[in-house]
Design an enzyme around this catalytic site. Sequence first.
Site, PDB file in Angstrom:
ATOM      1  N   GLU A 128       0.807  -1.225   0.000  1.00  0.00           N
ATOM      2  CA  GLU A 128       0.000   0.000   0.000  1.00  0.00           C
ATOM      3  C   GLU A 128       0.837   1.272   0.000  1.00  0.00           C
ATOM      4  O   GLU A 128       1.692   1.438   0.870  1.00  0.00           O
ATOM      5  CB  GLU A 128      -0.902  -0.001   1.241  1.00  0.00           C
ATOM      6  CG  GLU A 128      -1.789   1.222   1.363  1.00  0.00           C
ATOM      7  CD  GLU A 128      -2.631   1.225   2.631  1.00  0.00           C
ATOM      8  OE1 GLU A 128      -3.625   1.969   2.669  1.00  0.00           O
ATOM      9  OE2 GLU A 128      -2.298   0.476   3.575  1.00  0.00           O
ATOM     10  N   GLU A 157     -12.596   2.588   5.160  1.00  0.00           N
ATOM     11  CA  GLU A 157     -11.470   2.851   6.070  1.00  0.00           C
ATOM     12  C   GLU A 157     -11.388   4.361   6.303  1.00  0.00           C
ATOM     13  O   GLU A 157     -10.494   5.038   5.810  1.00  0.00           O
ATOM     14  CB  GLU A 157     -10.153   2.315   5.494  1.00  0.00           C
ATOM     15  CG  GLU A 157      -9.057   2.262   6.559  1.00  0.00           C
ATOM     16  CD  GLU A 157      -7.668   2.083   5.971  1.00  0.00           C
ATOM     17  OE1 GLU A 157      -6.870   1.349   6.575  1.00  0.00           O
ATOM     18  OE2 GLU A 157      -7.361   2.702   4.933  1.00  0.00           O
TER      19      GLU A 157
END
EC number: 5.3.1.22
Length: 262
Positions: A148, A243
């Site tokens: 990520e 998120e």
Amino acid sequence: MRYTVNCSIVFPDLPLLDRPAAAAAAGFDAVEFWWPFADSVPGDHEVDAFVTAVADAGVTLTGLNFTAGDMPAGERGILSDPDRASEFADNVAVAVGIGERLGTLGFNALHGNRRDDLDPRVQDETAVRSLALASDAAARIGAVALLEPVSGVDAYPLKTADDAVAMLDRVGSPHLRLLLDVYHLAVNGDDPAAAIDRHADRIGHVQIADAPGRGEPGTGDLPIADLLARVAAAGYDGPVSLEYKPVTADPFGWLTREGAPA
């Protein structure tokens, strides 16, 4: 579109083990977590309590982070630190063991910050080995490892989708994929729509939050609905992670408003 709730950032006022049940009560059947333990290798009783909390809530643990070190202190992963390679390997075994019990699809691996006392090439070579190990372990249970780009920490070297994909290419594993978080990309100056177009075939997971602010969709300027339509049209059919840091009285209300993806 299927959604999974990141319980490490949503429901911030609840004890961690109560959050899977809160997600279920809100109508979701899937959750994900950052690494939920203080230690990279927690005791069996801690692991069992976590697994029980998820299972008893009747939800699937779609995603789990590998240990990221001391995140409140600014750490963002340990897999590129040669002094902690064995710690990371031990953590991979624990995380994948949890995932095998709970049906986890993906394991997020944060690269780790640059160290002033280490050559970046040494860190990246360590990262390649660690990511290969993680992706092989994930593949054994039919899952993938994820890498990520992250915002907010200058020392974290992967800031764009291109940065992460370049590391994926160095590892060369079909079981290692890009985690595309539209918030982190946007904050770092990357164009999430262009990243989707360039790297659609590398995306293994999608996370959303609005920017600026990292709140729920509709609290910032990102065209979340358009981005989700774009990633779906590009072939992504996995769950989308919520998120974000709730900033409104109804953090899931955007899901039912007209024009929101559902």
